[in-house]
Write a protein that holds these residues in place. Sequence first.
Motif, short mmCIF file in Angstrom:
data_model
loop_
_atom_site.label_atom_id
_atom_site.label_comp_id
_atom_site.label_asym_id
_atom_site.label_seq_id
_atom_site.Cartn_x
_atom_site.Cartn_y
_atom_site.Cartn_z
N LYS A 3 0.86 -1.25 0.04
CA LYS A 3 0.08 0.08 0.03
C LYS A 3 0.75 1.32 -0.06
N VAL A 7 0.58 4.60 -2.77
CA VAL A 7 0.91 5.89 -2.30
C VAL A 7 1.95 6.71 -2.65
N LYS A 35 -7.38 -0.15 -8.93
CA LYS A 35 -7.29 0.32 -7.88
C LYS A 35 -6.62 1.77 -7.80
N LEU A 39 -8.28 5.51 -6.74
CA LEU A 39 -7.89 6.39 -5.61
C LEU A 39 -7.47 7.81 -6.15
N VAL A 42 -10.42 9.61 -6.39
CA VAL A 42 -10.84 10.40 -4.83
C VAL A 42 -9.91 11.50 -4.83
N LEU A 46 -11.00 15.44 -3.93
CA LEU A 46 -10.37 16.24 -2.91
C LEU A 46 -10.09 17.36 -3.38
N TYR B 171 -3.60 5.72 2.48
CA TYR B 171 -4.28 4.65 1.38
C TYR B 171 -5.71 4.08 2.03
N LEU B 174 -8.24 7.17 1.51
CA LEU B 174 -8.36 7.52 0.26
C LEU B 174 -9.65 6.37 -0.02
N ASP B 175 -9.29 5.28 0.32
CA ASP B 175 -10.22 4.13 -0.17
C ASP B 175 -11.43 4.21 0.75
N MET B 177 -13.03 6.85 1.58
CA MET B 177 -13.77 8.06 1.00
C MET B 177 -14.14 7.63 -0.40
#
Lengths: 239, 192
Positions: A3, A7, A35, A39, A42, A46, B171, B174-175, B177
Amino acid sequence: MKKEQIVDFLYEEMSEQEKSDMLGSLESNTQLSQKIAELQDVRSFLQTSKDVPVIAEVPLPSSKPSRSIFQSRWWAIAASLLVLLVAGKLLDVRVTWDDQQFTMGFGEYTEDTQGQLATQQQLATLQATLVSLEERLAAQKEVVPIQAATTETIDDATYQRLLTSLQQTIRNENQTLKQNLAEQIQSEQNAHVEGLLSNVMDYWDAQRREDLKMINDGIMNLAGALNVPTNDLAQNVNY
Amino acid sequence: MISDLGKEATNQLVRRMKDGDSAAFKFFFNTWKDRIYNFALRYSNDSYFAHEVMQKTFIQAYEKIHQLNDHSKLKSWLYRIASNNCFSEGRRVSRTTYVEVNEANSTVDHQYTPSGRFEKNEIKDLVNETLQMIPEDQRKVIIMKEYEGLKFREIAELLGESENTIKSRMYYGLDAMRKVLVQKNLTKEMYL
């Protein structure tokens, strides 16, 4: 894929080599690719609010009270009163007022009232009388030898007794007047302090009653607005 | 922005604040007040809360500036104070009623414009509301990264966590959200 690496890729905080490896993985791994796309969406969501200006208003608002204003206010008044009384006692504060002025001072009381003026005038008159009598006695002593031939004579001992008696009388009267003056001053000072305290307490009592009325009105309004029995709210107000 | 001042200018600013130069602190306040306010507003979605946090943050910064040894870390130091204040203020107000009012506001349905897209201010409210629906530790990291532009290393430093922990929170945040957006049936065509 870890993960943390995802990021790092999203925020481009990785080396060129790591980035290249990640791009290679994305080509072969559709799940990972999906995935990262999700992200990224998202992140876009934001970022939509990033440019909306939000201005902090200045001056800042005052803090919400963490407890009842009523409680803290009366504690403050009580503490202030205590401090004033102690300080007043220690510093020998005196407060006076009349129709024209309000006076505050420290140290010995020296109010110039009509009564005191009269007493002081009496003292001055007595002093002047004493001086005058002493002068007259001295003059009389000087003429005694002449008078002695024709009338009775006054010897030194008689003269001293007369003078001492006269001085003692004047001293006694002087002492009495001073005592009367001190008692009068003390009495007036006590009356002023009592009057002052009485006025202050009356004022604070009136203020307190006004505050209580406002709080009660507020409770009634709140109870009306919330449709709640007033007793349920009243028990939360500690007065 | 202070981060644009350069190391020497930042150093000078901190030294002047430590010397009690009110003009320097005024400059510091004016430069950062909106950033700190926004940080707290995004954290809480409550303007009163944001004002409280901003006020406390600058008061504490003023009182504790002499404790800042590494002047180059002024930015992360200020955010650490703000972050701590968000946490403490959040705990305090969670026992009061106005959080309930705030939560009630968050349930208000947003109206779509005729085009099916949100207006800019509505998007801002929507983003803030969505942020409130994820755990606090993840929310903090997202705000610091997305809006304050801090590096993961800086966030880790000011929150007292490892860098990997911060990235992991990012991580999961964000997931989380993403899941909220799915629940709200919000597609990117509505806000982009």
